[in-house]
Design a protein around this motif. Structure first.
Motif, mmCIF file in Angstrom:
data_model
loop_
_atom_site.group_PDB
_atom_site.id
_atom_site.type_symbol
_atom_site.label_atom_id
_atom_site.label_comp_id
_atom_site.label_asym_id
_atom_site.label_seq_id
_atom_site.Cartn_x
_atom_site.Cartn_y
_atom_site.Cartn_z
ATOM 1 N N PRO B 269 -6.756 -15.882 4.891
ATOM 2 C CA PRO B 269 -8.075 -15.667 4.293
ATOM 3 C C PRO B 269 -8.234 -14.265 3.711
ATOM 4 C CG PRO B 269 -8.227 -16.284 6.634
ATOM 5 C CD PRO B 269 -6.806 -15.958 6.351
ATOM 6 N N PHE B 270 -7.335 -13.336 4.071
ATOM 7 C CA PHE B 270 -7.624 -11.933 3.806
ATOM 8 C C PHE B 270 -6.625 -11.272 2.871
ATOM 9 C CE2 PHE B 270 -9.417 -12.660 8.096
ATOM 10 C CZ PHE B 270 -10.751 -12.479 7.762
ATOM 11 N N LEU B 271 -7.169 -10.350 2.114
ATOM 12 C CA LEU B 271 -6.356 -9.502 1.260
ATOM 13 C C LEU B 271 -6.443 -8.065 1.759
ATOM 14 C CD1 LEU B 271 -7.591 -10.796 -2.211
ATOM 15 C CD2 LEU B 271 -5.431 -11.360 -1.095
ATOM 16 N N ILE B 272 -5.421 -7.320 1.407
ATOM 17 C CA ILE B 272 -5.417 -5.893 1.684
ATOM 18 C C ILE B 272 -5.225 -5.182 0.362
ATOM 19 C CG2 ILE B 272 -4.091 -4.030 2.757
ATOM 20 C CD1 ILE B 272 -3.787 -5.620 5.142
ATOM 21 N N GLY B 273 -6.080 -4.227 0.091
ATOM 22 C CA GLY B 273 -5.953 -3.491 -1.163
ATOM 23 C C GLY B 273 -4.834 -2.475 -1.072
ATOM 24 N N HIS B 274 -4.131 -2.314 -2.185
ATOM 25 C CA HIS B 274 -3.106 -1.274 -2.237
ATOM 26 C C HIS B 274 -3.732 0.107 -2.073
ATOM 27 C CE1 HIS B 274 -0.152 -3.935 -4.768
ATOM 28 N NE2 HIS B 274 -0.202 -4.297 -3.506
ATOM 29 N N TYR B 275 -2.912 1.045 -1.707
ATOM 30 C CA TYR B 275 -3.321 2.455 -1.609
ATOM 31 C C TYR B 275 -4.547 2.642 -0.727
ATOM 32 C CZ TYR B 275 -0.133 3.058 -5.539
ATOM 33 O OH TYR B 275 0.969 3.060 -6.340
ATOM 34 N N GLY B 276 -4.582 1.952 0.383
ATOM 35 C CA GLY B 276 -5.652 2.195 1.332
ATOM 36 C C GLY B 276 -6.893 1.356 1.129
ATOM 37 N N GLY B 277 -6.933 0.529 0.109
ATOM 38 C CA GLY B 277 -8.025 -0.445 -0.013
ATOM 39 C C GLY B 277 -9.308 0.097 -0.625
ATOM 40 N N PRO B 278 -10.384 0.150 0.166
ATOM 41 C CA PRO B 278 -11.705 0.447 -0.401
ATOM 42 C C PRO B 278 -11.766 1.755 -1.202
ATOM 43 C CG PRO B 278 -11.876 -0.018 1.950
ATOM 44 C CD PRO B 278 -10.435 -0.095 1.605
ATOM 45 N N GLY B 279 -11.042 2.760 -0.760
ATOM 46 C CA GLY B 279 -11.076 4.041 -1.478
ATOM 47 C C GLY B 279 -10.516 3.895 -2.879
ATOM 48 N N GLU B 280 -9.483 3.088 -2.996
ATOM 49 C CA GLU B 280 -8.874 2.878 -4.304
ATOM 50 C C GLU B 280 -9.767 1.985 -5.172
ATOM 51 O OE1 GLU B 280 -6.217 4.463 -5.002
ATOM 52 O OE2 GLU B 280 -5.284 3.487 -6.731
ATOM 53 N N ILE B 281 -10.364 0.989 -4.548
ATOM 54 C CA ILE B 281 -11.260 0.101 -5.292
ATOM 55 C C ILE B 281 -12.454 0.896 -5.805
ATOM 56 C CG2 ILE B 281 -12.737 -1.934 -5.088
ATOM 57 C CD1 ILE B 281 -10.827 -2.940 -2.890
ATOM 58 N N ALA B 282 -12.974 1.812 -4.975
ATOM 59 C CA ALA B 282 -14.097 2.648 -5.409
ATOM 60 C C ALA B 282 -13.715 3.431 -6.657
ATOM 61 C CB ALA B 282 -14.510 3.596 -4.282
#
Lengths: 259, 595
Positions: B269-282
């Motif tokens: 069900p889950f994904l993990i964002g590259h480069y630490g996830g939320p910080g990179e998405i921000a």
């Protein structure tokens, strides 16, 4: 792992190369790209508002590269360029203005920043732009060509004004001698061209030379082609292969809504 | 040369580049608003940042109260609040400890040169997050086009620690359940029955009626006759409960969300964002804002942030004025959007910063105990190559595979409450260990970042000093690194982590009164506070979706058409789409594409 097949598939004939632009405000970063991107495709195309990045193919004898060109979108002004900007960049064009000595100094600091932040194998080119302002242009050319305007796209830094030739002789405007910049570029291991986004001089050349220098085999074998959009473009060790493309796979899910 | 801005007036100033604020800034820019986006930190992401190792150490030093207490007066308001939010911060480099012998030194530890050189190969998240494959954040990523900036990978495995150095893989699909060799046929049938129930519309079902607030564990055992082991796995590793008391209905709803997310991108069900996830998405959302003409100023302290008071009507320059260090111009904005980290006390509206609950760190507050460790060996393995998720890979007796098992890159290990025999009353919480490797672009090859997290329901003034995040979490880290490894037959002691850090994070309660323009009692109609994440129950899996939901809520308040006065009312009467349709889908065949 559902995507492993199309991710590793070799259907993609051309190699994606992320190229980032750097340089002081108003040196003509966007103009150089607009010249490169539109020249080959559609000369009078209006610049796009809010283009996140532009893409352009570059054909060499034995290979085709697809540049994905990222503009700074003004985030460099207060040293607020996100690390994401540099991630996976395989090439950089650092632009300065031949009529502004300070802009070369700024370019040098961007080169340092690239060497600190970016992929160690990045190919960096130094572009001394606005060379049309310091070379006596053919009369026919100047009669209709306005001074080099920054395209009015949203990535242009607000308030940038283009240098105007004024009434002086062209050479008197030059503040950065070509051999000085060349010497710096050689010492720092950069490609170097003087360019004019206005006349097109040197623009295609700079992207072509970068293309020749890009270690394509290395990109294919060891890094991802473009920031995750194609899933794992190549294996980075045993770990790769589990990447997903958010836009692609969603269609399969019959019931994505869960509210 | 001082930096002058070409514009000093903005429609909106967004203070803080955490994920929710960044999403909001991008939405406002896309709606045509002129946005100024500020962050006092030199990095993007705020409390959800992804940091290089060197930056992590600096982050920790800034939040350790040991460093010159006398200088506390020089601290910015933001940093003073950060020091109340993040407490008991400690870090060490256990692998290198023999080489830096500095007994009794209170000065910050120095990053070993080997780690210093590799610092930028680490993207360490301050808010490690599992991103459900369906839900508000994924929708926002796709609709805004930001998904194209970032890379994502599937969580490859979830395991539960069952005691005595054994972890067991949690089935991630019905197929997995069928293939499971350990479960009895009867247990499988019961589990399948429950899973069918949990993916359906259960709200009106008799099983749930009257059981909404029953602890999920007893609901599973009593209503569905599931065994204790299976119930624990469901509650803590599938529904991501953190406490045995977590209520049935919200847990079932979370679980349904996750179960339905599975299969969208793969068998998780889950994904993990590259480069630490939320910080990179921000950062991706911030780029959208910038591309739309937004202005970014990071790393400048506020000299002042105040509301312009004029006797009547809107001030000529906008409702707020902002002065930043090193920026000569005073900046003006009509609308202020911020987290509580930045808001001056007089703007906090009844939630004064000096209120008793805020005066002492973490008093009476819900807390997270967090740990971050960098290790250089994998924790979990797929049993054989190619990876098949059906075997109990941790059991050393499975000798049929001659090949070396393949290490998994991104995994979650869940420790149900009390599984290490820890009976401290404050600590009746599950502990999660999220492990991300090179494939998630979080660290160099061969290394893994382990994120430990435990929720502490409430801490009183008396108990707070006794809370030591390191002593709470270190046993779990030790257990994890000591798990048997299939590649090393030698029973050598596990090598100590290259880096480890522990801290407490106070979870602010959501503002009692949300400062929205509809509330007539609100004296500051153009201040919008991004509320802190209230999802105390499962921070690992709920935080990212909350950010998108909260950003949209604030966006709609700001863009509310009937909002007269200083609000940025939309010209037309109908509310704007949070994300207008993307201009153009990727063509693929053309030579020139713009997005």
């Amino acid at each position: 792992m559902a995507d492993a097949n199309d991710a590793s598939g070799s259907a993609d004939k051309h190699v994606q190369v992320k190229l980032v632009l750097l340089g002081e405000a108003a040196v003509g970063k966007s103009s150089v790209v607009m010249r490169f991107v539109n020249n080959e495709f559609q000369a009078n195309k209006e610049p796009t508002i809010g283009a996140a990045f532009l893409t352009q193919k570059c054909r060499l004898e034995d290979r085709v590269l697809r540049y994905e060109i990222w503009d700074t979108a003004g985030q460099e002004r207060f040293h607020s360029l996100a690390p994401m900007y540099y991630r996976n960049a395989q090439a950089a064009v650092v632009v300065y203005d031949v009529t502004k000595a300070a802009s070369l100094e700024k370019a040098k600091s961007w080169v340092k920043e690239l060497q600190r932040q970016a992929n160690p194998n990045i190919v960096i080119a130094l572009a001394g732009n606005k060379v049309d302002l310091v070379t006596p242009a053919p009369a026919a050319e100047t009669s209709f060509a306005e001074s080099e305007d920054e395209p009015d796209d949203a990535t242009a830094t607000p308030g940038e004004i283009s240098a105007s030739a004024g009434s002086h002789g062209p050479e008197s405007l030059r503040q950065v001698p070509k051999d000085e910049a060349q010497a710096y570029a050689t010492e720092a291991g950069l490609l170097f061209f003087e360019t004019s986004a206005k006349t097109g001089e040197g623009v295609v050349e700079i992207f072509t030379e970068i293309a020749k220098k890009i270690p394509i085999e290395y990109i294919l074998s060891s890094t991802r082609g473009a920031a995750g959009r194609n899933g794992a473009g190549g294996a980075r060790g045993t770990a790769a292969g589990g990447d997903v493309n958010l836009d692609g796979a969603g269609k399969k899910a019959g019931d994505a809504c869960n509210c | 040369m001082p930096d002058h801005l070409d514009e000093v007036h903005y429609d909106a100033v967004v203070v803080g580049t955490d994920l929710a604020s960044s999403i909001l800034a991008a939405a406002l820019s896309k709606a045509g608003k002129k946005v100024l986006h500020l962050d006092e930190n030199e990095y993007y992401g705020g409390d959800s940042a992804s940091l290089a190792l060197e930056e992590v150490v600096r982050w920790a030093n800034d939040r350790q109260n040991t460093a010159s207490t006398s200088g506390a007066r020089d601290l910015s308001r933001y940093l003073r609040r950060q020091r109340r939010k993040f407490t008991s911060v400690s870090y060490a480099f256990p692998r290198y400890s023999h080489s830096l012998d500095s007994p009794g030194s209170s000065s910050p530890l120095v990053l070993p040169s080997e780690l210093q050189r590799a610092s930028r190969q680490y993207s360490i998240s301050l808010s490690p997050t599992l991103l459900p494959s369906t839900g508000p954040l994924i929708d926002t990523l796709i609709k805004s086009g930001v998904s194209r900036y970032g890379g994502f990978r599937l969580l490859e495995g979830v395991s539960v620690y069952t005691g005595d150095g054994v972890i067991k893989r949690v089935p991630s699909s019905k197929e997995d359940v069928f293939k499971d060799k350990e479960m009895s046929l009867l247990d499988k049938r019961k589990l399948m029955k429950f899973l069918m129930f949990a993916t359906g519309d259960f709200e009106s079902k008799p099983e749930v009626q009257g059981n909404e607030d029953t602890p999920l564990l007893s609901f599973l055992q009593n209503t569905f006759s599931l065994s204790s082991d299976v119930s624990f796995a469901i509650a803590f590793a599938i529904a991501h409960c953190t406490s045995p008391q977590d209520a049935t209905l919200p847990a079932l709803q979370r679980m349904r969300h996750y179960l339905r997310s599975s299969g969208r991108y793969g068998n998780s069900p889950f994904l993990i964002g590259h480069y630490g996830g939320p910080g990179e998405i921000a950062q991706g959302f911030c780029r959208v804002t910038a591309v739309r003409g937004g202005t970014y100023i990071l790393g400048r302290r506020f000299r002042s942030l105040k509301r312009n008071t004029t006797s009547e009507g809107a001030p000529a320059h906008g409702a707020f004025s902002i002065e930043l260090e090193d920026i000569p111009d005073t900046l003006h904005a009509d609308v202020l959007i911020t987290t509580r980290d930045y808001l001056p006390p007089d703007m906090l509206d009844g939630a004064d910063d000096n209120s008793p609950s805020n005066r002492s760190p973490a008093a009476g507050k819900k807390l997270l105990a967090r740990g971050i460790a960098v290790i250089d060996h994998p924790i979990q393995y797929a049993a054989v190559i190619p990876p098949t998720p059906d075997a109990d890979q941790s059991s050393p007796s499975s000798e049929e595979s001659t090949k070396t098992p393949q290490p998994l890159d991104t995994t979650l290990v869940v420790f149900p409450p009390g599984c290490l025999g820890d009976t401290r009353p404050l600590f009746e919480s599950s502990v999660t260990a999220l492990i991300t490797g090179e494939g998630a672009f979080s660290c160099p090859r061969g290394q893994y970042v382990v994120y430990l997290c435990a929720t502490i329901p409430s801490a009183s003034e008396e108990t707070l000093p006794t809370l030591n995040p390191e002593s709470l979490l270190k046993p779990y880290l030790d257990t994890l690194v000591a798990l048997p490894r299939p590649d090393s037959s030698s029973s050598s002691a596990p090598s100590p982590p290259l880096f480890q850090m522990f801290y407490l994070q106070r979870l602010d309660e959501p503002a009692a009164t949300t400062l929205t323009p509809t509330e007539s009692s609100n004296p500051h109609p153009s201040i919008h506070v991004i509320s802190p994440d209230p999802s105390f129950t499962s921070p690992l899996t709920e935080t990212s979706d909350w950010a998108a939901t909260e950003a949209e809520r604030v966006f709609r308040n700001i863009m509310r058409p009937e909002g007269a006065g200083t609000e940025l009312a939309n010209e037309e009467d109908e509310p704007l789409d949070f994300w207008p349709p993307l201009e153009e889908e990727e063509g693929g065949s053309e030579d020139v594409e713009e997005w």
